[in-house]
Scaffold this motif. Structure first.
Motif, mmCIF file in Angstrom:
data_model
loop_
_atom_site.group_PDB
_atom_site.id
_atom_site.type_symbol
_atom_site.label_atom_id
_atom_site.label_comp_id
_atom_site.label_asym_id
_atom_site.label_seq_id
_atom_site.Cartn_x
_atom_site.Cartn_y
_atom_site.Cartn_z
ATOM 1 N N GLY A 105 52.713 60.966 39.865
ATOM 2 C CA GLY A 105 54.057 60.757 40.383
ATOM 3 C C GLY A 105 54.185 61.134 41.839
ATOM 4 N N HIS A 106 53.540 62.217 42.236
ATOM 5 C CA HIS A 106 53.575 62.630 43.632
ATOM 6 C C HIS A 106 52.879 61.605 44.524
ATOM 7 N N ALA A 147 55.134 58.585 44.871
ATOM 8 C CA ALA A 147 56.308 58.862 45.698
ATOM 9 C C ALA A 147 55.951 58.831 47.169
ATOM 10 N N ALA A 164 58.264 62.043 35.739
ATOM 11 C CA ALA A 164 57.396 61.750 36.878
ATOM 12 C C ALA A 164 57.443 60.287 37.277
ATOM 13 N N HIS A 222 57.594 71.767 44.640
ATOM 14 C CA HIS A 222 58.133 70.468 44.228
ATOM 15 C C HIS A 222 58.162 70.379 42.702
ATOM 16 N N ARG A 223 59.035 69.556 42.185
ATOM 17 C CA ARG A 223 59.065 69.358 40.734
ATOM 18 C C ARG A 223 57.691 68.876 40.268
ATOM 19 N N PHE A 229 63.127 63.927 45.890
ATOM 20 C CA PHE A 229 62.644 65.256 46.263
ATOM 21 C C PHE A 229 63.563 65.891 47.306
ATOM 22 N N ASP A 282 66.230 67.631 45.601
ATOM 23 C CA ASP A 282 65.765 68.932 45.117
ATOM 24 C C ASP A 282 65.835 69.970 46.238
ATOM 25 N N TYR A 319 59.808 59.856 40.277
ATOM 26 C CA TYR A 319 59.619 60.629 41.499
ATOM 27 C C TYR A 319 59.711 59.725 42.726
ATOM 28 N N THR A 320 60.501 60.132 43.690
ATOM 29 C CA THR A 320 60.556 59.484 44.997
ATOM 30 C C THR A 320 60.752 60.572 46.043
ATOM 31 N N THR A 321 60.410 60.262 47.276
ATOM 32 C CA THR A 321 60.637 61.247 48.339
ATOM 33 C C THR A 321 62.126 61.494 48.540
ATOM 34 N N ALA A 331 52.292 64.448 36.738
ATOM 35 C CA ALA A 331 52.972 64.877 37.948
ATOM 36 C C ALA A 331 52.177 64.500 39.192
#
Length: 263
Positions: A179-180, A183, A66, A55-56, A74, A77, A69-71, A176
């Motif tokens: 952010g994860h 998200a 960050a 993942h980023r 992602f 991506d 970030y959202t699902t 990050a």
């Protein structure tokens, strides 16, 4: 060395692949790198072309912003990874937050998903049974001794230290990681589930403290003809529960191609 896909914002998304056959895209959980799939990916690669990615903000992938970030982002991506790998459509297997990402992929880009496997995940943390705040504290502690029991059977973890290390080891900055977490926490795909047309298998641990089993039932109920299968396991059932691998292979492989493999 990994290969790289280029996301919509120019971020490089690191990915790798192994095996041959029908492509299977594995989408890892919150702040987990591609190597976290460990022996599960190795086993699937006996029958499939398995594609994994960071993942980023994790591992060899660029971070980007960050705060955004959202699902769902992602999932974009993940589409970039499929494009870079030259794959028009793949089976998609998502674990935990990766399952949340996979929901958006299947709902927004249905032509890219052959069959969908959602492991230890939910459509939303809103509504239904909620996790114990103490469990969230253990997850965010960064203390492997506190986190390991949430994911793995104690005897299995003791016998498979390399797999446990591969799952928990990551390279990520604090921004990050925040952010994860945000998200995954803010994910809500309940209204999108009805748009999923891929045949779907929902796999869940009966003792999953991070995502209680009733949440998996709500997820399965929201997807047309989805099937829920529960196991005597926790949150990391794709690694410590051989029956999960067997179920995934049986679901993804045509009957004539199913063959026994040593554990």
């Amino acid at each position: 060395m990994p290969d790289y896909a280029i996301a919509d914002d120019g971020a490089r998304i690191a990915f790798a692949e192994r095996g041959t056959g029908v492509p299977v895209l594995l989408i890892a959980g919150q702040a987990t790198g591609m190597h976290g799939w460990g022996p599960f990916a190795d086993a699937l690669a006996r029958d499939f072309r398995v594609i994994v990615f960071d993942h980023r903000g994790i591992g060899d992938s660029d971070g980007g912003d960050a705060a955004r970030y959202t699902t769902r982002a992602f999932a974009n991506d993940a589409v970039a990874v499929l494009d870079a790998a030259g794959v028009a459509a793949a089976h998609v297997v998502g674990h935990s937050m990766g399952g949340r990402v996979a929901q958006w992929l299947a709902a927004d880009d249905p032509e890219r998903v052959r069959r969908l496997v959602l492991i230890a995940t939910t459509a939303s943390d809103r509504g239904g049974e909620r996790r114990d705040p103490a469990v969230v504290a253990d997850l965010l502690s960064g203390d492997r001794a506190r986190m390991t029991p949430l994911f793995f059977d104690a005897a299995w973890a003791e016998a498979h230290p390399a797999a446990v290390d591969g799952f928990f080891t990551r390279v990520a900055g604090r921004e990050a990681l925040r952010g994860h977490f945000a998200a995954s926490r803010d994910h809500d795909a309940r209204e999108a589930l009805a748009r999923i047309r891929a045949r779907t298998l929902v796999l869940h641990g009966e003792h999953d403290a991070l995502t209680p089993l009733p949440q998996a039932q709500l997820l399965a109920d929201g997807i047309q003809d989805a099937r829920l299968q529960a196991f005597d396991a926790g949150h990391g059932l794709q690694l410590d529960t051989p029956a999960v691998l067997k179920a995934v292979r049986a679901f993804l492989l045509p009957p004539g191609q199913r063959r026994a493999h040593p554990a």
